[in-house]
Design a protein around this motif. Structure first.
Motif, short mmCIF file in Angstrom:
data_model
loop_
_atom_site.label_atom_id
_atom_site.label_comp_id
_atom_site.label_asym_id
_atom_site.label_seq_id
_atom_site.Cartn_x
_atom_site.Cartn_y
_atom_site.Cartn_z
N LEU A 144 -5.11 10.64 1.42
CA LEU A 144 -5.65 9.61 2.30
C LEU A 144 -4.57 8.59 2.67
O LEU A 144 -3.89 8.05 1.79
CB LEU A 144 -6.81 8.89 1.60
CG LEU A 144 -7.51 7.78 2.38
CD1 LEU A 144 -8.24 8.35 3.59
CD2 LEU A 144 -8.49 7.04 1.47
N THR A 145 -4.40 8.38 3.95
CA THR A 145 -3.56 7.31 4.48
C THR A 145 -4.39 6.62 5.57
O THR A 145 -5.46 7.10 5.93
CB THR A 145 -2.26 7.85 5.10
OG1 THR A 145 -2.59 8.64 6.26
CG2 THR A 145 -1.44 8.67 4.12
N PHE A 175 -11.67 2.28 2.70
CA PHE A 175 -11.57 3.02 1.45
C PHE A 175 -10.29 2.61 0.73
O PHE A 175 -10.30 2.27 -0.45
CB PHE A 175 -11.60 4.53 1.72
CG PHE A 175 -11.89 5.38 0.51
CD1 PHE A 175 -13.08 6.08 0.44
CD2 PHE A 175 -10.99 5.48 -0.54
CE1 PHE A 175 -13.36 6.89 -0.67
CE2 PHE A 175 -11.26 6.28 -1.64
CZ PHE A 175 -12.45 6.99 -1.71
N LEU A 176 -9.18 2.66 1.44
CA LEU A 176 -7.89 2.30 0.85
C LEU A 176 -7.87 0.87 0.35
O LEU A 176 -7.29 0.58 -0.71
CB LEU A 176 -6.76 2.50 1.87
CG LEU A 176 -6.40 3.95 2.15
CD1 LEU A 176 -5.52 4.04 3.41
CD2 LEU A 176 -5.70 4.60 0.96
N ASN A 177 -8.53 -0.03 1.04
CA ASN A 177 -8.55 -1.44 0.63
C ASN A 177 -9.34 -1.67 -0.64
O ASN A 177 -9.17 -2.71 -1.28
CB ASN A 177 -9.10 -2.32 1.76
CG ASN A 177 -8.12 -2.48 2.90
OD1 ASN A 177 -6.91 -2.28 2.74
ND2 ASN A 177 -8.64 -2.83 4.07
N LEU A 217 -11.71 6.33 -13.38
CA LEU A 217 -11.31 6.22 -11.98
C LEU A 217 -12.25 5.26 -11.25
O LEU A 217 -13.46 5.32 -11.45
CB LEU A 217 -11.41 7.58 -11.28
CG LEU A 217 -10.25 8.53 -11.38
CD1 LEU A 217 -10.59 9.82 -10.63
CD2 LEU A 217 -8.98 7.94 -10.82
N PRO A 218 -11.74 4.40 -10.38
CA PRO A 218 -12.63 3.56 -9.60
C PRO A 218 -13.50 4.41 -8.68
O PRO A 218 -13.03 5.40 -8.11
CB PRO A 218 -11.69 2.67 -8.77
CG PRO A 218 -10.31 2.96 -9.23
CD PRO A 218 -10.32 4.16 -10.11
N HIS A 219 -14.77 4.01 -8.56
CA HIS A 219 -15.70 4.71 -7.66
C HIS A 219 -15.86 3.89 -6.38
O HIS A 219 -16.06 2.68 -6.43
CB HIS A 219 -17.08 4.88 -8.32
CG HIS A 219 -18.09 5.45 -7.38
ND1 HIS A 219 -19.07 4.67 -6.79
CD2 HIS A 219 -18.25 6.71 -6.90
CE1 HIS A 219 -19.81 5.43 -6.00
NE2 HIS A 219 -19.33 6.67 -6.05
N ILE A 220 -15.78 4.56 -5.24
CA ILE A 220 -15.94 3.94 -3.93
C ILE A 220 -17.23 4.46 -3.31
O ILE A 220 -17.40 5.68 -3.18
CB ILE A 220 -14.75 4.25 -2.99
CG1 ILE A 220 -13.41 3.94 -3.67
CG2 ILE A 220 -14.91 3.52 -1.66
CD1 ILE A 220 -13.14 2.52 -4.01
N MET A 253 0.84 -1.19 0.00
CA MET A 253 0.00 0.00 0.00
C MET A 253 0.88 1.25 0.00
O MET A 253 1.87 1.31 0.69
CB MET A 253 -0.90 -0.02 1.24
CG MET A 253 -1.95 1.05 1.23
SD MET A 253 -3.05 0.98 2.67
CE MET A 253 -3.84 -0.58 2.41
N LYS A 254 0.49 2.25 -0.77
CA LYS A 254 1.26 3.49 -0.85
C LYS A 254 1.21 4.23 0.49
O LYS A 254 0.30 4.07 1.27
CB LYS A 254 0.64 4.40 -1.92
CG LYS A 254 0.72 3.87 -3.32
CD LYS A 254 0.05 4.86 -4.23
CE LYS A 254 -0.06 4.32 -5.65
NZ LYS A 254 -0.77 5.21 -6.52
#
Length: 191
Positions: free
Chosen positions: A39-40, A187-189, A129-132, A1-2
């Motif tokens: 976001l982190t 969200f990050l996942n 872009l992926p939508h969450i 993960m970034k």
């Protein structure tokens, strides 16, 4: 993960009426509220925001119901650009960021943007872009599905601004991300 990921939060407000309701294919975006943030797992930090009004073309006169619900006035939409011009301005703004995904409270905003740009034969600046669905990840984490105002309340926070204002709703989605590590992690996942 970034170490850090840049994301976009969006909330759209559309033309609407209550008696009778507008057919979904006739609803047009009249406000685009957007926030870009870093976001982190440890934090969500807002970097920039935009509030863009859009001039409708199908139902050019806002209903009293729509103005009372959203707070958007006829004067604001009359002075606004049409959707193609607004989306060009939005795309130019987004070009300053290397976004990994975009999110909204529910799937409505993604559906509306896809439907409206397709119907008007306009390029959708978020199509790749992926939508969450932040509402869904909130529900998955908390065990119940609620509207944004209730999510804010259940999180022990205070709703900022006015409900059904695109920019204020976006600020409140950001507030949830700022204050909820489980929401940030989920969200990050999904990216």
């Amino acid at each position: 993960m970034k170490n850090q990921t840049y994301i976009l939060l969006v909330d759209l407000e559309c033309t609407c009426d209550n008696e009778p309701p507008l057919p979904p294919e006739e609803a047009e975006t009249i406000e685009l509220g957007a926030i870009v943030g870093s976001l982190t797992q440890k934090a969500f930090v807002q970097l920039d925001e935009r509030q863009l009004y859009v001039k409708p073309t199908i139902h050019r006169e806002l209903t009293l119901f729509c103005t009372e619900l959203t707070g958007i006035t006829q004067e604001q939409v009359d002075k606004a650009s049409l959707l193609p011009g607004v989306l060009d301005k939005f795309k130019d703004w987004l070009s300053n960021y290397e976004l990994a995904a975009w999110g909204s409270w529910g799937n409505f905003d993604a559906w509306q943007l896809h439907m409206e740009t397709g119907g008007k034969e306009i390029a959708n600046p978020l199509q790749y872009l992926p939508h969450i669905n932040v509402k869904q990840i909130f529900a998955d984490n908390k065990g119940y599905r609620v509207d944004l105002a209730k999510a804010i309340q259940l999180s022990g926070l205070k709703f900022k601004g006015r409900q059904h204002s695109g920019i204020d709703d976006t600020r409140n989605i950001a507030q949830l991300l700022e204050n909820d590590i489980a929401l940030r992690t989920s969200f990050l996942n999904q990216i």
